[in-house]
Design a protein around this motif. Structure first.
Motif, PDB file in Angstrom:
ATOM      1  N   PRO A 148      19.818  37.339  44.600  1.00 47.57           N
ATOM      2  CA  PRO A 148      21.222  37.648  44.825  1.00 47.57           C
ATOM      3  C   PRO A 148      22.057  36.392  45.078  1.00 47.57           C
ATOM      4  O   PRO A 148      21.580  35.420  45.649  1.00 47.57           O
ATOM      5  CB  PRO A 148      21.203  38.549  46.058  1.00 47.57           C
ATOM      6  CG  PRO A 148      19.984  38.136  46.807  1.00 47.57           C
ATOM      7  CD  PRO A 148      18.982  37.698  45.764  1.00 47.57           C
ATOM      8  N   TRP A 149      23.317  36.482  44.636  1.00 49.82           N
ATOM      9  CA  TRP A 149      24.217  35.338  44.738  1.00 49.82           C
ATOM     10  C   TRP A 149      24.974  35.334  46.058  1.00 49.82           C
ATOM     11  O   TRP A 149      25.532  34.316  46.443  1.00 49.82           O
ATOM     12  CB  TRP A 149      25.184  35.327  43.557  1.00 49.82           C
ATOM     13  CG  TRP A 149      24.468  35.367  42.250  1.00 49.82           C
ATOM     14  CD1 TRP A 149      24.467  36.387  41.343  1.00 49.82           C
ATOM     15  CD2 TRP A 149      23.627  34.354  41.679  1.00 49.82           C
ATOM     16  NE1 TRP A 149      23.683  36.078  40.257  1.00 49.82           N
ATOM     17  CE2 TRP A 149      23.163  34.826  40.438  1.00 49.82           C
ATOM     18  CE3 TRP A 149      23.226  33.093  42.093  1.00 49.82           C
ATOM     19  CZ2 TRP A 149      22.311  34.098  39.620  1.00 49.82           C
ATOM     20  CZ3 TRP A 149      22.382  32.358  41.283  1.00 49.82           C
ATOM     21  CH2 TRP A 149      21.938  32.858  40.063  1.00 49.82           C
ATOM     22  N   GLY A 150      25.049  36.494  46.717  1.00 50.85           N
ATOM     23  CA  GLY A 150      25.656  36.540  48.046  1.00 50.85           C
ATOM     24  C   GLY A 150      27.147  36.775  48.086  1.00 50.85           C
ATOM     25  O   GLY A 150      27.818  36.338  49.020  1.00 50.85           O
ATOM     26  N   PHE A 151      27.692  37.480  47.082  1.00 47.99           N
ATOM     27  CA  PHE A 151      29.118  37.807  47.119  1.00 47.99           C
ATOM     28  C   PHE A 151      29.379  39.097  46.355  1.00 47.99           C
ATOM     29  O   PHE A 151      28.557  39.537  45.561  1.00 47.99           O
ATOM     30  CB  PHE A 151      29.977  36.674  46.553  1.00 47.99           C
ATOM     31  CG  PHE A 151      29.828  36.463  45.067  1.00 47.99           C
ATOM     32  CD1 PHE A 151      30.712  37.060  44.173  1.00 47.99           C
ATOM     33  CD2 PHE A 151      28.813  35.673  44.562  1.00 47.99           C
ATOM     34  CE1 PHE A 151      30.572  36.864  42.807  1.00 47.99           C
ATOM     35  CE2 PHE A 151      28.669  35.469  43.204  1.00 47.99           C
ATOM     36  CZ  PHE A 151      29.555  36.063  42.323  1.00 47.99           C
ATOM     37  N   ARG A 152      30.525  39.676  46.637  1.00 53.09           N
ATOM     38  CA  ARG A 152      30.994  40.861  45.911  1.00 53.09           C
ATOM     39  C   ARG A 152      32.370  40.587  45.352  1.00 53.09           C
ATOM     40  O   ARG A 152      33.147  39.851  45.942  1.00 53.09           O
ATOM     41  CB  ARG A 152      31.081  42.074  46.833  1.00 53.09           C
ATOM     42  CG  ARG A 152      29.757  42.683  47.111  1.00 53.09           C
ATOM     43  CD  ARG A 152      29.920  44.139  47.416  1.00 53.09           C
ATOM     44  NE  ARG A 152      28.587  44.681  47.640  1.00 53.09           N
ATOM     45  CZ  ARG A 152      28.351  45.846  48.153  1.00 53.09           C
ATOM     46  NH1 ARG A 152      29.362  46.598  48.518  1.00 53.09           N
ATOM     47  NH2 ARG A 152      27.141  46.267  48.310  1.00 53.09           N
ATOM     48  N   LEU A 153      32.651  41.237  44.215  1.00 49.14           N
ATOM     49  CA  LEU A 153      33.956  41.090  43.581  1.00 49.14           C
ATOM     50  C   LEU A 153      34.748  42.372  43.672  1.00 49.14           C
ATOM     51  O   LEU A 153      34.180  43.464  43.780  1.00 49.14           O
ATOM     52  CB  LEU A 153      33.780  40.749  42.096  1.00 49.14           C
ATOM     53  CG  LEU A 153      33.226  39.388  41.744  1.00 49.14           C
ATOM     54  CD1 LEU A 153      33.093  39.261  40.241  1.00 49.14           C
ATOM     55  CD2 LEU A 153      34.102  38.290  42.288  1.00 49.14           C
ATOM     56  N   GLN A 154      36.055  42.228  43.580  1.00 49.99           N
ATOM     57  CA  GLN A 154      36.945  43.380  43.410  1.00 49.99           C
ATOM     58  C   GLN A 154      37.956  43.010  42.342  1.00 49.99           C
ATOM     59  O   GLN A 154      38.129  41.851  42.005  1.00 49.99           O
ATOM     60  CB  GLN A 154      37.650  43.743  44.716  1.00 49.99           C
ATOM     61  CG  GLN A 154      38.640  42.706  45.188  1.00 49.99           C
ATOM     62  CD  GLN A 154      39.281  43.101  46.505  1.00 49.99           C
ATOM     63  OE1 GLN A 154      38.832  43.993  47.186  1.00 49.99           O
ATOM     64  NE2 GLN A 154      40.338  42.407  46.861  1.00 49.99           N
ATOM     65  N   GLY A 155      38.608  44.025  41.789  1.00 51.91           N
ATOM     66  CA  GLY A 155      39.632  43.788  40.784  1.00 51.91           C
ATOM     67  C   GLY A 155      39.058  43.659  39.392  1.00 51.91           C
ATOM     68  O   GLY A 155      37.932  44.044  39.122  1.00 51.91           O
ATOM     69  N   GLY A 156      39.860  43.136  38.489  1.00 48.63           N
ATOM     70  CA  GLY A 156      39.500  42.999  37.091  1.00 48.63           C
ATOM     71  C   GLY A 156      40.633  43.517  36.225  1.00 48.63           C
ATOM     72  O   GLY A 156      41.581  44.146  36.718  1.00 48.63           O
ATOM     73  N   LYS A 157      40.539  43.244  34.942  1.00 51.74           N
ATOM     74  CA  LYS A 157      41.589  43.655  34.002  1.00 51.74           C
ATOM     75  C   LYS A 157      41.842  45.161  34.062  1.00 51.74           C
ATOM     76  O   LYS A 157      42.983  45.614  34.003  1.00 51.74           O
ATOM     77  CB  LYS A 157      41.161  43.239  32.594  1.00 51.74           C
ATOM     78  CG  LYS A 157      42.152  43.563  31.525  1.00 51.74           C
ATOM     79  CD  LYS A 157      41.615  43.102  30.179  1.00 51.74           C
ATOM     80  CE  LYS A 157      42.513  43.556  29.053  1.00 51.74           C
ATOM     81  NZ  LYS A 157      41.952  43.171  27.758  1.00 51.74           N
ATOM     82  N   ASP A 158      40.773  45.955  34.217  1.00 50.48           N
ATOM     83  CA  ASP A 158      40.919  47.406  34.267  1.00 50.48           C
ATOM     84  C   ASP A 158      41.634  47.881  35.533  1.00 50.48           C
ATOM     85  O   ASP A 158      42.124  48.999  35.580  1.00 50.48           O
ATOM     86  CB  ASP A 158      39.567  48.109  34.116  1.00 50.48           C
ATOM     87  CG  ASP A 158      38.481  47.529  34.998  1.00 50.48           C
ATOM     88  OD1 ASP A 158      38.582  46.354  35.393  1.00 50.48           O
ATOM     89  OD2 ASP A 158      37.504  48.241  35.279  1.00 50.48           O
ATOM     90  N   PHE A 159      41.717  47.051  36.554  1.00 49.90           N
ATOM     91  CA  PHE A 159      42.439  47.389  37.778  1.00 49.90           C
ATOM     92  C   PHE A 159      43.799  46.698  37.841  1.00 49.90           C
ATOM     93  O   PHE A 159      44.500  46.810  38.842  1.00 49.90           O
ATOM     94  CB  PHE A 159      41.621  47.005  39.016  1.00 49.90           C
ATOM     95  CG  PHE A 159      40.378  47.827  39.187  1.00 49.90           C
ATOM     96  CD1 PHE A 159      40.440  49.078  39.757  1.00 49.90           C
ATOM     97  CD2 PHE A 159      39.151  47.354  38.751  1.00 49.90           C
ATOM     98  CE1 PHE A 159      39.305  49.843  39.910  1.00 49.90           C
ATOM     99  CE2 PHE A 159      38.008  48.100  38.899  1.00 49.90           C
ATOM    100  CZ  PHE A 159      38.080  49.354  39.477  1.00 49.90           C
ATOM    101  N   SER A 160      44.137  45.950  36.773  1.00 50.51           N
ATOM    102  CA  SER A 160      45.387  45.191  36.714  1.00 50.51           C
ATOM    103  C   SER A 160      45.515  44.246  37.904  1.00 50.51           C
ATOM    104  O   SER A 160      46.591  44.042  38.450  1.00 50.51           O
ATOM    105  CB  SER A 160      46.595  46.127  36.654  1.00 50.51           C
ATOM    106  OG  SER A 160      46.537  46.915  35.507  1.00 50.51           O
TER     107      SER A 160
END
Length: 188
Positions: A13-25
């Motif tokens: 594991p890299w140790g982070f989480r993402l949120q957002g993206g093009k589909d969420f504008s």
């Protein structure tokens, strides 16, 4: 604003989480760090925007595309990020101060979504339903139970009634009853 690049040595594991993206504008943003994880040790910060993942432009990636790109990295993961704020040491009685906080400038799609979400919370009169409730009904397949005067509801109801009268539905119903009877040791 500070543009920086980190290379995390694999495996995950890299140790982070993402949120957002093009589909969420919304831009892909680091939403959480694992304390002591690879990303935290490399200086990645919560709130930083992801500009590229393994030299691929992340600004036009959907959330799932970004996740897949990260999963595909096995030996190492290179991220280019933008840090928008700096926490300065306390000054007098004011405590910590943040400078250059990120300013999200919505595009037309996200403006429309914000407007729709705002309208969704407006008081309702009579039996009208919120947009989120209508979406939930569509997802759960109960949209045919909506307002009987709604044209879409009428079509959904007609489709449902036609389907439950079909031979395919009858075979499935009979199979289910037979299977249930066997499971309960009831002879039919």
């Amino acid at each position: 604003m500070n543009l920086y690049t980190v290379t995390l040595n694999g495996p995950a594991p890299w140790g982070f989480r993402l949120q957002g993206g093009k589909d969420f504008s919304m831009p892909l943003t680091v939403s959480r760090l694992t304390p002591g994880g690879k990303a935290a040790q490399a200086g990645v910060g919560v709130g930083d925007w992801v500009v590229s993942i393994c030299d691929a432009n992340a600004e036009d990636m959907t959330h799932v595309e970004a996740q897949n790109k990260i999963r595909a990295a096995t030996d190492s993961l290179t991220l280019t990020l933008i840090c928008f704020f700096v926490i300065l040491p306390p000054k007098g009685k004011h405590g910590l101060r943040m400078e250059n906080m990120p300013c999200f400038i919505p595009n037309d799609r996200s403006k429309k979504r914000l407007i729709q979400d705002t309208e969704d919370w407006q008081p309702r009169t009579g039996t009208t339903q919120s947009r989120s409730f209508r979406i939930l009904a569509q997802v759960t397949g109960t949209d045919f139970m909506q307002d009987p005067n709604d044209e879409i509801s009428k079509r959904s109801r007609e489709k449902f009634l036609t389907e439950i009268q079909s031979p395919r539905y009858a075979r499935l119903r009979d199979w289910h009853h037979e299977r249930s009877a066997r499971a309960l040791n009831i002879k039919s």
